[in-house]
Structures are given as structure tokens and as C-alpha cells.
Design an enzyme around this catalytic site. Structure first.
Site, PDB file in Angstrom:
ATOM      1  N   ASP A   1      83.166  57.148  15.099  1.00  0.00           N
ATOM      2  CA  ASP A   1      82.962  57.974  13.914  1.00  0.00           C
ATOM      3  C   ASP A   1      81.643  58.700  14.078  1.00  0.00           C
ATOM      4  OD1 ASP A   1      85.155  57.283  12.426  1.00  0.00           O
ATOM      5  OD2 ASP A   1      84.192  55.533  11.550  1.00  0.00           O
TER       6      ASP A   1
ATOM      7  N   ASP B   1      85.609  52.587   9.396  1.00  0.00           N
ATOM      8  CA  ASP B   1      84.952  51.996   8.237  1.00  0.00           C
ATOM      9  C   ASP B   1      85.823  52.052   6.994  1.00  0.00           C
ATOM     10  OD1 ASP B   1      84.827  54.722   8.064  1.00  0.00           O
ATOM     11  OD2 ASP B   1      82.647  54.854   7.965  1.00  0.00           O
TER      12      ASP B   1
ATOM     13  N   ASP C   1      91.363  53.035   7.817  1.00  0.00           N
ATOM     14  CA  ASP C   1      91.106  52.949   9.255  1.00  0.00           C
ATOM     15  C   ASP C   1      91.692  51.693   9.890  1.00  0.00           C
ATOM     16  OD1 ASP C   1      89.817  55.331   9.352  1.00  0.00           O
ATOM     17  OD2 ASP C   1      87.794  54.499   9.191  1.00  0.00           O
TER      18      ASP C   1
HETATM   19  P1  ATP Z   1      83.169  60.357   9.804  1.00  0.00           P
HETATM   20  O1  ATP Z   1      84.654  60.274   9.900  1.00  0.00           O
HETATM   21  O2  ATP Z   1      82.511  60.699  11.065  1.00  0.00           O
HETATM   22  O3  ATP Z   1      82.536  59.224   9.094  1.00  0.00           O
HETATM   23  P2  ATP Z   1      82.964  61.927   7.462  1.00  0.00           P
HETATM   24  O4  ATP Z   1      82.044  61.053   6.743  1.00  0.00           O
HETATM   25  O5  ATP Z   1      82.754  63.385   7.329  1.00  0.00           O
HETATM   26  O6  ATP Z   1      82.942  61.695   8.991  1.00  0.00           O
HETATM   27  P3  ATP Z   1      85.018  61.245   5.623  1.00  0.00           P
HETATM   28  O7  ATP Z   1      84.168  60.304   4.904  1.00  0.00           O
HETATM   29  O8  ATP Z   1      86.441  60.943   5.838  1.00  0.00           O
HETATM   30  O9  ATP Z   1      84.447  61.543   7.056  1.00  0.00           O
HETATM   31  O10 ATP Z   1      84.895  62.637   4.878  1.00  0.00           O
HETATM   32  C1  ATP Z   1      85.698  63.715   5.209  1.00  0.00           C
HETATM   33  C2  ATP Z   1      85.233  64.959   4.491  1.00  0.00           C
HETATM   34  O11 ATP Z   1      85.381  64.780   3.097  1.00  0.00           O
HETATM   35  C3  ATP Z   1      83.758  65.261   4.694  1.00  0.00           C
HETATM   36  O12 ATP Z   1      83.533  66.045   5.812  1.00  0.00           O
HETATM   37  C4  ATP Z   1      83.408  66.007   3.433  1.00  0.00           C
HETATM   38  O13 ATP Z   1      83.746  67.357   3.561  1.00  0.00           O
HETATM   39  C5  ATP Z   1      84.308  65.377   2.400  1.00  0.00           C
HETATM   40  N1  ATP Z   1      83.609  64.334   1.648  1.00  0.00           N
HETATM   41  C6  ATP Z   1      82.952  63.284   2.127  1.00  0.00           C
HETATM   42  N2  ATP Z   1      82.454  62.529   1.153  1.00  0.00           N
HETATM   43  C7  ATP Z   1      82.813  63.093   0.008  1.00  0.00           C
HETATM   44  C8  ATP Z   1      82.626  62.784  -1.359  1.00  0.00           C
HETATM   45  N3  ATP Z   1      81.970  61.711  -1.740  1.00  0.00           N
HETATM   46  N4  ATP Z   1      83.134  63.613  -2.275  1.00  0.00           N
HETATM   47  C9  ATP Z   1      83.825  64.697  -1.894  1.00  0.00           C
HETATM   48  N5  ATP Z   1      84.039  65.041  -0.638  1.00  0.00           N
HETATM   49  C10 ATP Z   1      83.541  64.271   0.312  1.00  0.00           C
END
Ligand code: ATP
Length: 883
Positions: free
Chosen positions: A339, A613, A617
Site C-alpha cells: 500500500d 489494512d 483487504d
Molecule cells: P492506499 O491504498 O495506498 O492506502 P489510499 O489511502 O489513497 O491509498 P484508500 O484509503 O482506499 O486508499 O482511499 C482511496 C481514495 O479515497 C483516496 O485516494 C481518496 O481520494 C479517497 N479518500 C480517502 N480517504 C477518504 C475519506 N476519509 N473521505 C473521503 N474520501 C477519502
């Protein structure tokens, strides 16, 4: 008593003497005394005696006990005394005690790891939310439940924001249940089945969506799970592939040895031509000594001990192993899918830029549409992305508390990484407003208007293109970009389904936040490359952000190596399988894509590690060869299926664990090679001595060498430091057996060398006493004494050879203090056996003079230069082959 689910939450709170703010610390402590820890009972562990008996069931030890019995009978008739019998029994006992001790220690090490990854719960205590071990929960506690949490005990729900819980473990039904908080009406029925108690939550189930709070009503064995489980069966630790292979080797060896023993027994009897009891019994003892010589008794113990010490070391370096098999697989890892957020980056977000015409509205929307909050000190607390947004608003003079007071949240559609958005609905003075924030591409697709100059104007293609260009501008600077939007309502929305809410939105603007990369990751990636491991980034974030960060870290060289979830949707599995190796970055993916990605890498023949996480997943972690869970940000669901959990969520920790995995495997091989070469020399020695008409060593002597003198150096080899090139060579193949890489040949030639040295010492020892040209016949105590001394010392010296399979020991820069200690210990024991008169005579040894000691030492040390010479030849041959 009325069932909890038919009562109102208020009634229940009163009954349990608690408020919705939770218990005080003192109340909780008192209840913990009364109700006991919230734990399911475990099946009783075997007692020491049971373990001891288990050890004695080892076929090897049974053979020895039979030998002791036979020897007792012979000695009784011949009136020779029972020294040998006692020695055999003492060695058998010692071995069993040592086995029990090592086994318990190894078990304790594994248990300690399990408590490190034990489940925690978010509990309200003294009015504050704290994180506690789930063991400490008591009836009356109020717990916070979020997607990915394992429900820690049985409880009545107090709050449910679209809370969905999967209760398959209890009901067999895998479709999640939408939870409510209202009391149930039984409608005249006496009871409803567990699956229909929609205002309850039960231990053993998991939250898959939404958020909620529950009042704990039952804990530990009183829970529904406790009633079903009765007692948890102690988790059987699965054997690692290597342990299984060693078991097979042991069995094959035993059969082979048995065959040879029978052959030798019959052969000797026939060649003796006499069949009286005496001859039969002495021939039997020769056969037994052969069996003792051939079976590597210490092997299983050494492997278990080295593995358990290894996993303890790993946990000190933040890699907590949950399945022992992972230790070996780690050494074979070829691809690490990681990730981005939190693992490659620090997950410390700060808003550094924004776009849009009304920054205050942007900040308000972002702060209200998030679950983070400001603490007493004015710091933002919560999930890092959201905390950054709340901090951003506070900096603009818009503290979340005040915003919320003016517009309290009345409904929500929680964030999930599939949708990449989140919405909240607020009541304001003038009506209702909904804020939706999330991935810009997703938000923009749902916007029909745009906020400009204080009013909503229609969204045009030009505007859309301009916003996307802004997005790219921010993302190319490695910023994480979120978009905010709103929607006005003149009534409270009838539903909180995302699909219902998230449409017809008005675009407000974008925020760009920086999430610095972890400084140690760059080096870890360089290390990966030199170790033949491919690092791969998988992220939910935008492709441009992902590419910018991946390039900075050296994961990819150009944007061509990146692909998005949308691209993956267009690809068939076959196409993906064919092209998987082209890509190092997978952006904007959904959890389902992760399974496809792992599967494709595995199909490409790569041993794949995958981090995860989020609640979704778990399937990808399960399908990876090494599933890696996150200790800090990870959900219970992912941690529970992971093979390894990172206590610090850090990518560099995975690479460290790979190195440790390689070291452990190398060391186990060193110990195996050492022990097998030793057994080999004993078998050959006994065999050739028999052919030449004398007895090399008695069973007790061999037993002593195998179980006592050899064990210490073998364990010490297990603690050898990593060789300098561990991370400069390609990963080991999973198909490689124990004898891969020429280990079998090494064992054989080294066994032969030790045999020759020992036989020479026997003959010299015999001749020094009785005169030269008097070849030994039958049993020569002098010869045996010298053979024992030489063989013991030779093994000790040889253990130093084993520090590296092919490198010269003199070029190793590290020192193995334990090995020196083992050497001294083994020497001391050998000396005691030879020099303490009553022990020496029990073993049948004759006194050793100084010249004899020196001669034995000289012979023993020979093994070092000889093996060095062979290694030299092997190295030059390897060089020629690779040239
Ligand atoms: P990784 O998979 O590397 O952890 P990530 O944190 O970007 O990356 P996700 O947590 O699945 O992955 O988030 C995906 C997308 O959703 C993010 O790129 C962001 O655009 C959006 N996002 C993340 N957190 C929030 C939130 N709390 N509220 C709204 N949108 C969010």
C-alpha cells in the site's frame, strides 16, 4: 429476565448502571474482578509429564530403551555391571527433558507473539475513548465499532450509522446484517433467532460497513460464542515446509537404517558362525550403534529452536510473525506489493494547497464531512486524511466544534475505499445540507453544478476539464487530492444510501495534501532490487500522485509502468497475466482488484507478499503467499488473516523481515549440514570398522556425541549472523529441497573426511598402546578412547567450517560468540567424560596421555584446512561456470 433486545437502550443502561459515556476506570476494575477477563476458555495444555511421555514416544528413543534393556540382560548374565545401561537411560532422559524444555520455550515465544497481535477495542472509559485489550472489557462498557473491527463481546447497539455486521461464524449467514438500535417487538413469540436480533452484536462477528456504538452486556464464556465454543481448541501450530521435509527425511532415514541394521546383524552373525546368546547380543549392539549413528536426533529440536529464536528477533524489529510458515516463505519472496499510504509514506497529512473560489466553504465542507475532531489542546485527532482537513479548517478560523454546533450531523454514508467517497447530512437554520467529499474523479462525475462567485453555476465541459487539470497539477506534485461538494435539501433525505445521496452535487473545490515518504523506504527499495525482489505499489490514490511518489522512491522509472483500476477492468485475466510484470504501480484500485493483482503475480511464478489494512483487504491478504497486516492502521479483520503483522506499518520492516527470513533459513541449513555430516561420518566409521573387524565406538559413545557434543554447536550455528551477501543474491526457489545448492555433496564429502580422521585416530591410538603393526581386532578400549576424543573435537572444529557453505571462515567479518561458547562447553564435556575416573570407566575409556591428546587435536584440526581447500576449489569452479 427480559431479553436485552426487547428492552430499550435506556432501560439497559440503567440496568447495567452506566451512562452512554461509559464506565469509570474504578467501576470497570471492580467488574473485571467480578466477571473475569473477556476471554474464551482454552483447552487445557498438556502437563509437563504428558509432554515428557510424548518425547519418549520418539522411535529413536524407543530403540535406545530396547537397547538398554538388552544390554541390561546381557550384562546381568555376564556379570559386567550396568554402567552402559545407566548411561543410555541418562542420555535418553536428558534428551527428553531438553526436548520438553526447548518445546515449551519455543511455544512461549510463539504465544508472546500472539499477545502482541491480540485484539484491541475502542472503549469509552471516564468519558474518553481509549484503546484497550479486548480481554479487559466488562459488562457495561460502551465500545465504538467501525468497519473492519471484530466485535469483541456481546452487546446491545446504542448507535448505528449504517452499521452492517457479518455474523457468519454464529449464524452461517455470510450476508451482512443491517443493524438498528430500536427495541425488538417479539410479537407474542417467545424468542427470535440470533440472526434476527438486529439491535445486538455478538463476539466473533465483524463490522463490514458503517459505524456504531454498543453497550457490552456479556463477556467471555457468557457470550453466545462462549456457549458454542465450549473451549477453544489450542491452535495447532502448522509445521513449516522445511519441518515437513525434515520429518520425511527422518522417516526415510529410519527405514533405511533399520534395513541396514538388520543386514549387518544377519551378516555379522553368519560371518561369526556362532549363534550363542553372547554373540547374538553383541552383534545386536553393533546394529544398534549403527542406528544411533545414523539418526540425526537433534535435528528437529534445532530447527524448532532456531525458528522460535528467529521469530522473536523479528518481532523486536517490528515484524510480528503469526504463522510460522511465513518465516520460510519470506526468504523466497520475489514481489512485495505494498500500500502507499502509511506504508511507503508517513501517513502524516497536511493540506498545503487548494483550488476553488470559496476557501471557507471548502474547509467547512471538508471538516464537517469527516470523523476527525479537535482535542482539548486544539490538535486534530482521527484518521490522518480527515485530521488534516479538520486542522486545515481550524487554521482558517473554523474549528470543527463550532461548525458542528451550527450544523449538527443528522445522517451519513460512511467512507469506503470501493466508492472512494463519503457523505454527511447536516441540519442548519435554513434547512438541510449534505456534504460529499472524496476522490476528485468520482466527485466530479456526480456534479451538475459548480460553486462560483457565491452561487451555483451549471457544470460545463470546459469547467470539468479545468478542474481535472487542477487535479493533475496538484497530483503531479505528489499531493493527495480530495474534492468537496454539497447538495441542499429542503427536507431530511429519506434515505442514507450512497447511490441516493451522491448525485446532483455542486462542486466546491480541491485540497492538496502532502504526505511525506518514509525516509528509510528509499534504501529499503534499493535493497529489494539488489536482493532480486520487485517492489510494487498498490494504492487507492490518483495515478498522478502515485506515479510522482513511486518515481521519487525508485519503484518505477516512468509513468508507463503505472496502470489504474479502470484499466484493469478493461483487461481480461489472461491479458493481465501476460502483462503483469510490466507494471510497478497500480493506482485508483479497489480492494477487489488487489486479489486479481496478487493472483496474476502468483501465476507469473512469483512468490508474492501483499500488504493490506482495510476491511476489504482480507481476501487479497489471504491469497498472497505472505499476507502482511498493518499493526497501527490495520483492521482486526486483516490482522486476523495475515501471516505477518507490521507493528510500525513500515515497508522497510518487510524488507528487514525478508532478510531475517533468509538468515534463519541459511542458519537452519548450516545446522542441518553440520548434524548430517556428523551422522554420516559415524555411520561410515561404524560400517567400515565392522568390515575391518573392529568396533569403532559403542552406542553410548555415539549417543553422547550426537545428543550432547553436537547439539551446542548446531544451536550456535542457528544464531549465526547474516552473511554479508544475504541481500545481494536472488531469492531462494520454493522448490529447492533440503539438499539444494550442493548441500548433499558437501555433507557426503565432509562425512568421509571425518570418518577417515576418526578411523586413523582409532588405529593410531590402538597401536600407540599395543605396538605398531598390531591391527585392532574386536574391541580396543585404547582405540575407542582416541576415536571418541578425535571425533568429538573434529565435530567442534568442523562447526566453524559450517559458518559459511562456500566462503572461507577466515574471510567472515562477523564473530559468533555463541559458537565459541559452544566449543568450550563441548570441549569441557568431552574432557569430563574422559578425565573423571568413574565416568570414564563407565564409558569404558582408558586414560589419555598428553601426546595422545595432542595427536587427537592435530587430527581433529585437519578438517579445517581440508574443507577450506575444497571450498576454494568449489568457488573457483562456480566462478568458471558463471563466466
Ligand atoms: P492506499 O491504498 O495506498 O492506502 P489510499 O489511502 O489513497 O491509498 P484508500 O484509503 O482506499 O486508499 O482511499 C482511496 C481514495 O479515497 C483516496 O485516494 C481518496 O481520494 C479517497 N479518500 C480517502 N480517504 C477518504 C475519506 N476519509 N473521505 C473521503 N474520501 C477519502
Amino acid at each position: 429476565m427480559k431479553q436485552e433486545y426487547t428492552q430499550s437502550a435506556g432501560e439497559l443502561l440503567q440496568q447495567l448502571d452506566v451512562t452512554a459515556q461509559g464506565l469509570s476506570g474504578a467501576q470497570a476494575a471492580e467488574r473485571l474482578q467480578k466477571y473475569g477477563p473477556n476471554r474464551l476458555k482454552e483447552a487445557p495444555k498438556p502437563t509437563l509429564l504428558q509432554r515428557f511421555i510424548e518425547q519418549l514416544k520418539d522411535p529413536m528413543l524407543i530403540i535406545l530403551m530396547v537397547a538398554a534393556a538388552v544390554s541390561a540382560v546381557t550384562n546381568y548374565f555376564s556379570g559386567e555391571g550396568f554402567a552402559e545401561v545407566f548411561i543410555i537411560l541418562i542420555v535418553v532422559l536428558l534428551n527428553a527433558i531438553l526436548g520438553v524444555y526447548q518445546e515449551s520455550k519455543a511455544e512461549a515465544a510463539i504465544e508472546a507473539l500472539q499477545t502482541m497481535t491480540a485484539a484491541t477495542s475502542k472503549v469509552l472509559r471516564d468519558g474518553k475513548q481509549v484503546l484497550l485489550h479486548s480481554d479487559e472489557l466488562v459488562p457495561g462498557d460502551v465500545v465504538v465499532l467501525e468497519a473492519g473491527d471484530a466485535v469483541p463481546a456481546d452487546g446491545r447497539l446504542l448507535e448505528s450509522a449504517s452499521l452492517q455486521i457479518e455474523e457468519a461464524a454464529l449464524t452461517g449467514e455470510s450476508v451482512p446484517v443491517h443493524k438498528i438500535i430500536e427495541a425488538l417487538d417479539l410479537d407474542g413469540k417467545k424468542d427470535v433467532p440470533l440472526g434476527d436480533r438486529k439491535n445486538m452484536c455478538y463476539m466473533g462477528s465483524t463490522v463490514v460497513y458503517g459505524r456504531g456504538k454498543a453497550l457490552i452486556t456479556r463477556t467471555g464464556m457468557d457470550t453466545e460464542m462462549g456457549k458454542i465454543a465450549g473451549a477453544l481448541a489450542a491452535t495447532e501450530e502448522e509445521q513449516t515446509p522445511l519441518q515437513k521435509k525434515l520429518d520425511q527425511l527422518g522417516q526415510t532415514l529410519s527405514k533405511l537404517v533399520l534395513g541396514i541394521c538388520v543386514f549387518i546383524f544377519v551378516f555379522n552373525l553368519i560371518s561369526a558362525g556362532r549363534f550363542d546368546l553372547d554373540t547374538v547380543l553383541s552383534t545386536f549392539m553393533v546394529a544398534v550403534s549403527l542406528a544411533v549413528a545414523a539418526i540425526p536426533e537433534g535435528l528437529a529440536t534445532v530447527v524448532t529452536v532456531v525458528l522460535s529464536i528467529g521469530v522473536t528477533n523479528m518481532s523486536k524489529r517490528n515484524a510480528v510473525i503469526r504463522k510460522l510458515t511465513a518465516v520460510e516463505t519470506l526468504g523466497c519472496a520475489q514481489v512485495i506489493c505494498s500500500d502507499k499510504t502509511g506504508t511507503l509514506t508517513q501517513n502524516k497529512m497536511t493540506v498545503v494547497d487548494h483550488t476553488g473560489s470559496d476557501e471557507k466553504l471548502l474547509a467547512t465542507a471538508m471538516a464537517l464531512c469527516s470523523d476527525a475532531h479537535l482535542n482539548d489542546k486544539g490538535e486534530a485527532e482521527g484518521e490522518p486524511t480527515e485530521a488534516a482537513l479538520v486542522a486545515y479548517a481550524a487554521k482558517l478560523g473554523l474549528p470543527k466544534g463550532e461548525l458542528e454546533a451550527a450544523a449538527p450531523r443528522v445522517d451519513e454514508a460512511p467512507f469506503d475505499s470501493g466508492r472512494k467517497m463519503m457523505s454527511t447530512v447536516h441540519k442548519t437554520d435554513s434547512g438541510w445540507v449534505q456534504y460529499t467529499k472524496g476522490a476528485p474523479d468520482e466527485i466530479l462525475r456526480r456534479c451538475t453544478t459548480c460553486w462560483e462567485g457565491g452561487k451555483a453555476v451549471p457544470m460545463t465541459e470546459e469547467k470539468r476539464a479545468a478542474i481535472l487539470a487542477d487535479n493533475k497539477g496538484l497530483a503531479d506534485r505528489a499531493l493527495r487530492v480530495l474534492a468537496a461538494s454539497f447538495r441542499n435539501w429542503d427536507h431530511k433525505p429519506e434515505q442514507n444510501e450512497p447511490a441516493f445521496l451522491e448525485q446532483d452535487l455542486c462542486f466546491i473545490g480541491l485540497t492538496g495534501m502532502i504526505d511525506p515518504v518514509r525516509p528509510e523506504v528509499k534504501d529499503a527499495i534499493v535493497e529489494c532490487r539488489s536482493a532480486g525482489i520487485r517492489p510494487v505499489m498498490i494504492t487507492g490514490d490518483h495515478k498522478d500522485t502515485a506515479v510522482a511518489i513511486a518515481t521519487e522512491l525508485g519503484i518505477i522509472q516512468s509513468a508507463d509502468e503505472a496502470i489504474t483500476g479502470a484499466d484493469l477492468n478493461e483487461m481480461s485475466d489472461e491479458e493481465l497475466d501476460k502483462n503483469i510484470k510490466k507494471y510497478g504501480v497500480y493506482a485508483r484500485v479497489q480492494p477487489e482488484h488487489k486479489v486479481r493483482i496478487v493472483t496474476a503475480w502468483k501465476k507469473a511464478g512469483c512468490v508474492t507478499a501483499m500488504t493490506g489494512d482495510g476491511v476489504n483487504d482480507a481476501p487479497s491478504i489471504k491469497s498472497a503467499d505472505i499476507g502482511v497486516g498493518m499493526g497501527i492502521t490495520g483492521t482486526d479483520v486483516t490482522k486476523n488473516v495475515a501471516d505477518m503483522v507490521l507493528a510500525d506499518d513500515n515497508f522497510a520492516t518487510i524488507v528487514g523481515a525478508v532478510q531475517e527470513g533468509r538468515r534463519i533459513y541459511d542458519n537452519i541449513r548450516k545446522a542441518i549440514q553440520f548434524l548430517l555430516a556428523s551422522n554420516m561420518s559415524e555411520v561410515l566409521g561404524v560400517f567400515f570398522a565392522t568390515l575391518m573387524g573392529f568396533t569403532l565406538l559403542q552406542p553410548v559413545h555415539l549417543l553422547f556425541i550426537n545428543l550432547i557434543t553436537d547439539c551446542f554447536p548446531a544451536l550456535a550455528l542457528g544464531m549465526e549472523k547474516a552473511e554479508p551477501d544475504v541481500m545481494n543474491r536472488p531469492p531462494r526457489k520454493t522448490s529447492d529441497g533440503i539438499f539444494a545448492g550442493g548441500l548433499g555433496v558437501d555433507v557426503a564429502y565432509q562425512g568421509v573426511i571425518i570418518t577417515i580422521i576418526t578411523l586413523a585416530s582409532y588405529i593410531l591410538g590402538h597401536c600407540m598402546e599395543v605396538g605398531f603393526f598390531e591391527m585392532p581386532k574386536g574391541i580396543s578400549d585404547d582405540g575407542m578412547t582416541m576415536a571418541f576424543l578425535t571425533m568429538s573435537m573434529c565435530e567442534i572444529v568442523h562447526s566453524f567450517n559450517m559458518r559459511s557453505q562456500r566462503k572461507s571462515v577466515f574471510t567472515l567479518h562477523s564473530h559468533n560468540k555463541v559458537l565459541w561458547g559452544a566449543m568450550i562447553g563441548s570441549l569441557l564435556l568431552t574432557t569430563i567424560v574422559l578425565e573423571v575416573p568413574f565416568i570414564a570407566s563407565a564409558f569404558g575409556f582408558t586414560p589419555v596421555s598428553l601426546p595422545e591428546y595432542l595427536l587427537a587435536l592435530l587430527l581433529a584440526v585437519l578438517v579445517l584446512p581440508i574443507v577450506e581447500l575444497v571450498k576454494l576449489v568449489q568457488r573457483s569452479m562456480a566462478r568458471k561456470r558463471s563466466a
